[in-house]
Design a protein around this motif. Structure first.
Motif, PDB file in Angstrom:
ATOM      1  N   VAL A  95       7.604   0.560   1.466  1.00 45.68           N
ATOM      2  CA  VAL A  95       6.695   0.067   0.435  1.00 45.68           C
ATOM      3  C   VAL A  95       7.351  -1.055  -0.373  1.00 45.68           C
ATOM      4  O   VAL A  95       8.517  -0.946  -0.759  1.00 45.68           O
ATOM      5  CB  VAL A  95       6.266   1.217  -0.498  1.00 45.68           C
TER       6      VAL A  95
ATOM      7  N   ARG B 170       0.279   5.769   4.104  1.00 45.59           N
ATOM      8  CA  ARG B 170       1.436   6.026   4.973  1.00 45.59           C
ATOM      9  C   ARG B 170       1.022   6.817   6.210  1.00 45.59           C
ATOM     10  O   ARG B 170       1.432   6.495   7.328  1.00 45.59           O
ATOM     11  CB  ARG B 170       2.521   6.781   4.196  1.00 45.59           C
TER      12      ARG B 170
ATOM     13  N   GLN C 204      11.668  10.371   1.313  1.00 45.17           N
ATOM     14  CA  GLN C 204      10.223  10.207   1.224  1.00 45.17           C
ATOM     15  C   GLN C 204       9.480  10.918   2.345  1.00 45.17           C
ATOM     16  O   GLN C 204       8.280  11.125   2.260  1.00 45.17           O
ATOM     17  CB  GLN C 204       9.864   8.718   1.248  1.00 45.17           C
TER      18      GLN C 204
ATOM     19  N   ARG D 149       0.864  -1.187   0.000  1.00 47.12           N
ATOM     20  CA  ARG D 149       0.000   0.000   0.000  1.00 47.12           C
ATOM     21  C   ARG D 149       0.894   1.228   0.000  1.00 47.12           C
ATOM     22  O   ARG D 149       1.572   1.507   0.986  1.00 47.12           O
ATOM     23  CB  ARG D 149      -0.936  -0.029   1.204  1.00 47.12           C
ATOM     24  N   ASP D 150       0.888   1.961  -1.110  1.00 50.66           N
ATOM     25  CA  ASP D 150       1.922   2.968  -1.324  1.00 50.66           C
ATOM     26  C   ASP D 150       1.433   4.406  -1.403  1.00 50.66           C
ATOM     27  O   ASP D 150       2.208   5.313  -1.685  1.00 50.66           O
ATOM     28  CB  ASP D 150       2.705   2.652  -2.597  1.00 50.66           C
ATOM     29  N   SER D 151       0.168   4.656  -1.142  1.00 50.58           N
ATOM     30  CA  SER D 151      -0.317   6.032  -1.241  1.00 50.58           C
ATOM     31  C   SER D 151       0.073   6.817   0.014  1.00 50.58           C
ATOM     32  O   SER D 151       0.349   6.241   1.076  1.00 50.58           O
ATOM     33  CB  SER D 151      -1.835   6.070  -1.412  1.00 50.58           C
TER      34      SER D 151
END
Length: 224
Positions: free
Chosen positions: A100, A87, A185, A81-83
């Protein structure tokens, strides 16, 4: 150092367990959230590595329940799950870091080392106090008057930064560098999520607020 890996994908968990073992860690692997909850509450792991999508009890709910029980063991989410919303949601649940899939093992190893790293003797105060607020960083405990507050690793780091500069506004850049050194990030949204989580624990109505927001600049601790 003992780690608990919670991952239901055997093709990932088996080589990951082996690679972490080569780094000198003792790794226990389980593939479902309910078993992980039981083990985490019974054993003194030094790090939990959680997948989000798990059978039965998902990783997000697992993390939330562990924090509600007062468990302060560092948590690293390892998920596809990378949105940004995901996060932020993971950090709000009490996680200390978020990686991720797919990922390079070298980066995972670096994240693990960062979460397990202990400051050199004498570099971290054993006790900080600003007004009625007290922080014991090594125990990850804060006290507001007589009320005890259990903190995560990241919450402790954030509160320590603020308490070391009472009455000052620390910029977003200063706080990001202190909480996520070298991580490209990390951004203001992640910082805001971490501040929001800390506020929930520190500021229980009718207690007055402790953390000041100066929009566009950063955050500071209000001496009380």
């Amino acid at each position: 150092m003992s780690l608990l890996l919670v991952e239901d994908d055997r093709e990932l968990s088996e080589p990951l367990t082996a690679l972490l073992a080569q780094q000198g860690y003792q790794v226990e692997w389980v593939n479902d959230g309910q078993t992980a909850y039981t083990l985490a509450m019974q054993n003194n792991y030094e790090l939990l590595i959680l997948d989000w999508m798990l059978p039965g009890l998902d990783g997000l709910t697992l993390c939330q329940r562990l924090r509600q029980q007062g468990l302060a063991t560092p948590v690293l989410f390892l998920t596809a799950r990378d949105s940004l919303t995901d996060r932020v949601q993971g950090l709000d649940a009490g996680a200390d870091d978020y990686l991720v899939k797919p990922f390079a093992f070298a980066e995972l190893a670096a994240r693990v080392r960062a979460l397990l790293r202990r400051p050199l003797a004498g570099t971290t105060p054993t006790r900080l106090q600003v007004g009625t607020l007290v922080l014991e960083p090594e125990q990850r405990l804060a006290y507001r008057g007589a009320r005890q507050i259990v903190l995560s690793e990241k919450e402790t780091q954030l509160l320590m930064l603020l308490m070391q500069h009472p009455g000052q506004i620390l910029s977003h850049a200063q706080l990001l560098a202190g909480l996520w050194p070298g991580e490209s990030q990390a951004d203001r949204n992640l910082l805001a999520a971490q501040v929001r989580l800390l506020r929930r624990k520190l500021e229980c109505p009718p207690e007055p607020p402790l953390i000041q927001t100066l929009y566009g600049r950063g955050y500071g601790l209000i001496p009380s």
